[in-house]
Design a protein around this motif. Structure first.
Motif, PDB file in Angstrom:
ATOM      1  N   THR B  14      -2.562   3.893  -5.829  1.00 25.71           N
ATOM      2  CA  THR B  14      -1.972   5.193  -5.514  1.00 25.71           C
ATOM      3  C   THR B  14      -0.713   4.996  -4.679  1.00 25.71           C
ATOM      4  O   THR B  14      -0.629   4.034  -3.898  1.00 25.71           O
ATOM      5  CB  THR B  14      -2.983   6.059  -4.740  1.00 25.71           C
ATOM      6  N   ARG B  15       0.237   5.877  -4.838  1.00 24.77           N
ATOM      7  CA  ARG B  15       1.462   5.829  -4.034  1.00 24.77           C
ATOM      8  C   ARG B  15       1.134   5.687  -2.550  1.00 24.77           C
ATOM      9  O   ARG B  15       0.239   6.363  -2.043  1.00 24.77           O
ATOM     10  CB  ARG B  15       2.279   7.104  -4.231  1.00 24.77           C
ATOM     11  N   GLY B  16       1.860   4.835  -1.869  1.00 31.70           N
ATOM     12  CA  GLY B  16       1.666   4.638  -0.440  1.00 31.70           C
ATOM     13  C   GLY B  16       0.709   3.505  -0.098  1.00 31.70           C
ATOM     14  O   GLY B  16       0.725   3.005   1.035  1.00 31.70           O
ATOM     15  N   GLN B  17      -0.113   3.102  -1.059  1.00 37.23           N
ATOM     16  CA  GLN B  17      -1.037   1.997  -0.801  1.00 37.23           C
ATOM     17  C   GLN B  17      -0.290   0.671  -0.824  1.00 37.23           C
ATOM     18  O   GLN B  17       0.900   0.601  -1.143  1.00 37.23           O
ATOM     19  CB  GLN B  17      -2.147   1.980  -1.854  1.00 37.23           C
ATOM     20  N   HIS B  18      -1.013  -0.401  -0.470  1.00 33.76           N
ATOM     21  CA  HIS B  18      -0.424  -1.719  -0.610  1.00 33.76           C
ATOM     22  C   HIS B  18      -1.258  -2.534  -1.591  1.00 33.76           C
ATOM     23  O   HIS B  18      -2.426  -2.210  -1.874  1.00 33.76           O
ATOM     24  CB  HIS B  18      -0.302  -2.418   0.752  1.00 33.76           C
ATOM     25  N   VAL B  19      -0.648  -3.602  -2.101  1.00 36.49           N
ATOM     26  CA  VAL B  19      -1.316  -4.422  -3.105  1.00 36.49           C
ATOM     27  C   VAL B  19      -1.034  -5.895  -2.831  1.00 36.49           C
ATOM     28  O   VAL B  19       0.033  -6.251  -2.309  1.00 36.49           O
ATOM     29  CB  VAL B  19      -0.843  -4.028  -4.517  1.00 36.49           C
ATOM     30  N   THR B  20      -1.998  -6.733  -3.155  1.00 33.27           N
ATOM     31  CA  THR B  20      -1.839  -8.185  -3.055  1.00 33.27           C
ATOM     32  C   THR B  20      -2.132  -8.803  -4.415  1.00 33.27           C
ATOM     33  O   THR B  20      -3.207  -8.578  -4.976  1.00 33.27           O
ATOM     34  CB  THR B  20      -2.788  -8.784  -2.005  1.00 33.27           C
ATOM     35  N   LEU B  21      -1.175  -9.530  -4.915  1.00 33.27           N
ATOM     36  CA  LEU B  21      -1.326 -10.229  -6.187  1.00 33.27           C
ATOM     37  C   LEU B  21      -1.383 -11.727  -5.919  1.00 33.27           C
ATOM     38  O   LEU B  21      -0.703 -12.227  -5.021  1.00 33.27           O
ATOM     39  CB  LEU B  21      -0.136  -9.907  -7.114  1.00 33.27           C
ATOM     40  N   TYR B  72      -0.459 -24.751  -2.569  1.00 35.21           N
ATOM     41  CA  TYR B  72       0.651 -24.265  -3.397  1.00 35.21           C
ATOM     42  C   TYR B  72       0.363 -22.964  -4.134  1.00 35.21           C
ATOM     43  O   TYR B  72       1.242 -22.450  -4.816  1.00 35.21           O
ATOM     44  CB  TYR B  72       1.142 -25.339  -4.372  1.00 35.21           C
ATOM     45  N   SER B  73      -0.833 -22.403  -3.985  1.00 40.47           N
ATOM     46  CA  SER B  73      -1.058 -21.071  -4.527  1.00 40.47           C
ATOM     47  C   SER B  73      -0.218 -20.074  -3.736  1.00 40.47           C
ATOM     48  O   SER B  73       0.300 -20.400  -2.652  1.00 40.47           O
ATOM     49  CB  SER B  73      -2.537 -20.703  -4.477  1.00 40.47           C
ATOM     50  N   SER B  74      -0.080 -18.878  -4.285  1.00 39.33           N
ATOM     51  CA  SER B  74       0.838 -17.923  -3.659  1.00 39.33           C
ATOM     52  C   SER B  74       0.286 -16.516  -3.757  1.00 39.33           C
ATOM     53  O   SER B  74      -0.532 -16.204  -4.636  1.00 39.33           O
ATOM     54  CB  SER B  74       2.199 -17.999  -4.344  1.00 39.33           C
ATOM     55  N   GLU B  75       0.709 -15.687  -2.839  1.00 36.61           N
ATOM     56  CA  GLU B  75       0.409 -14.256  -2.845  1.00 36.61           C
ATOM     57  C   GLU B  75       1.699 -13.470  -2.801  1.00 36.61           C
ATOM     58  O   GLU B  75       2.641 -13.853  -2.096  1.00 36.61           O
ATOM     59  CB  GLU B  75      -0.424 -13.865  -1.617  1.00 36.61           C
ATOM     60  N   LEU B  76       1.724 -12.359  -3.537  1.00 34.25           N
ATOM     61  CA  LEU B  76       2.807 -11.385  -3.450  1.00 34.25           C
ATOM     62  C   LEU B  76       2.204 -10.110  -2.901  1.00 34.25           C
ATOM     63  O   LEU B  76       1.201  -9.626  -3.416  1.00 34.25           O
ATOM     64  CB  LEU B  76       3.426 -11.122  -4.821  1.00 34.25           C
ATOM     65  N   ASN B  77       2.798  -9.589  -1.845  1.00 32.97           N
ATOM     66  CA  ASN B  77       2.343  -8.354  -1.233  1.00 32.97           C
ATOM     67  C   ASN B  77       3.410  -7.277  -1.392  1.00 32.97           C
ATOM     68  O   ASN B  77       4.602  -7.539  -1.213  1.00 32.97           O
ATOM     69  CB  ASN B  77       2.060  -8.565   0.257  1.00 32.97           C
ATOM     70  N   VAL B  78       2.954  -6.084  -1.740  1.00 39.46           N
ATOM     71  CA  VAL B  78       3.866  -4.941  -1.823  1.00 39.46           C
ATOM     72  C   VAL B  78       3.253  -3.812  -1.008  1.00 39.46           C
ATOM     73  O   VAL B  78       2.111  -3.410  -1.258  1.00 39.46           O
ATOM     74  CB  VAL B  78       4.100  -4.481  -3.268  1.00 39.46           C
ATOM     75  N   ASN B  79       4.003  -3.334  -0.023  1.00 37.84           N
ATOM     76  CA  ASN B  79       3.545  -2.240   0.828  1.00 37.84           C
ATOM     77  C   ASN B  79       4.141  -0.911   0.397  1.00 37.84           C
ATOM     78  O   ASN B  79       5.164  -0.874  -0.317  1.00 37.84           O
ATOM     79  CB  ASN B  79       3.948  -2.507   2.278  1.00 37.84           C
ATOM     80  N   ALA B  80       3.517   0.175   0.831  1.00 35.84           N
ATOM     81  CA  ALA B  80       4.049   1.523   0.600  1.00 35.84           C
ATOM     82  C   ALA B  80       4.476   1.703  -0.850  1.00 35.84           C
ATOM     83  O   ALA B  80       5.636   2.008  -1.141  1.00 35.84           O
ATOM     84  CB  ALA B  80       5.205   1.795   1.560  1.00 35.84           C
ATOM     85  N   LEU B  81       3.547   1.502  -1.759  1.00 37.36           N
ATOM     86  CA  LEU B  81       3.848   1.514  -3.187  1.00 37.36           C
ATOM     87  C   LEU B  81       4.518   2.808  -3.626  1.00 37.36           C
ATOM     88  O   LEU B  81       4.162   3.913  -3.195  1.00 37.36           O
ATOM     89  CB  LEU B  81       2.558   1.299  -3.981  1.00 37.36           C
ATOM     90  N   LEU B  82       5.494   2.626  -4.518  1.00 34.89           N
ATOM     91  CA  LEU B  82       6.188   3.739  -5.150  1.00 34.89           C
ATOM     92  C   LEU B  82       5.871   3.734  -6.641  1.00 34.89           C
ATOM     93  O   LEU B  82       5.482   2.705  -7.200  1.00 34.89           O
ATOM     94  CB  LEU B  82       7.701   3.604  -4.954  1.00 34.89           C
ATOM     95  N   LEU B  83       6.069   4.890  -7.278  1.00 35.09           N
ATOM     96  CA  LEU B  83       5.828   4.965  -8.724  1.00 35.09           C
ATOM     97  C   LEU B  83       6.663   3.913  -9.467  1.00 35.09           C
ATOM     98  O   LEU B  83       6.209   3.322 -10.441  1.00 35.09           O
ATOM     99  CB  LEU B  83       6.151   6.357  -9.254  1.00 35.09           C
TER     100      LEU B  83
END
Lengths: 114, 113
Positions: B14-21, B72-83
């Protein structure tokens, strides 16, 4: 501005013919250029890499040319097959103050009809 | 040999959430890069990590961050998700920083609603 342009329109060809895809770039001087294949919903798959001092590279039915004067690469698939239908991406290997990165064109969708 | 693996494969936020890949590179590959691919476009460079240090950053806002772990593994984080963050997120590993072929994972399809 820096651009990598591939024909955004789909290329439709008949099975058995040669497909030729074009990649043009501006304001770059890449030492390496790469071509990838991407199927829907999947990650790109590496096909060929060509260096600036190489004019042509071949791998089975694939051939890539690299003209640093024209700032253009051509990608050929000979004796095309329906299984070659996919999106093909051109990528420049760029090193600048943003780091070492592959910079992709928008891709060209190839459709090979039986 | 295992290729590049990414998790999860699909995600709805949902918009505003954060995600970790997450991304696991090919064994022996020290370079991990992240790309965002919007439908109908080519992949856009977000980050490169090499030997656990950030070595490159693309033109993305500070809401995007990443890190690389000792294995060497990696994470991508995105905060305050937008559409507009809805896209296929691709991880690529290379044996060195550049000038070699990149091996991509199958991607994480992120949908922001």
């Amino acid at each position: 501005s820096q651009k990598i342009e591939q024909n955004s329109e789909a290329l439709n060809i008949q099975e058995g013919k040669t497909a030729t895809l074009t990649c043009n770039y501006t304001n770059y001087s890449p030492a390496y250029l790469q071509w990838y294949r991407q199927d829907p919903g999947r990650g790109p798959v590496f096909l060929l890499l060509i260096r600036e001092n190489e004019k042509e590279k071949r791998k089975e039915r694939l051939k890539v040319t690299f003209d640093t004067t024209l700032k253009q690469s051509l990608f050929h698939i000979t004796a095309s097959q329906p299984a070659d239908s996919a999106t093909y991406l051109c990528a420049l290997d760029i090193f600048n103050n943003a780091g070492n990165m592959l910079t992709f064109g928008g891709g060209t969708r190839l459709m090979v009809k039986p | 040999d295992a290729g590049v693996t990414q998790s999860p494969t699909h995600l709805i936020k949902t918009r505003g959430q954060h995600v970790t890949l997450r991304c696991s590179p090919i064994s022996g590959h020290k370079s991990v890069s992240w790309y965002q691919q919007v439908l109908g476009q080519g992949p856009q460079f977000i980050f490169q990590y090499y030997e656990k240090e950030e070595r490159g950053r693309g033109n993305f806002p500070d809401r995007f961050s990443a890190r690389q772990f000792p294995n060497y593994s990696s994470e991508l984080n995105v905060n305050a998700l937008l559409l507009g963050d809805s896209a296929l997120y691709l991880c690529a590993s290379r044996v060195s920083r550049g000038n070699t072929e990149a091996f991509f994972g199958q991607g994480t399809r992120l949908t922001v609603v």
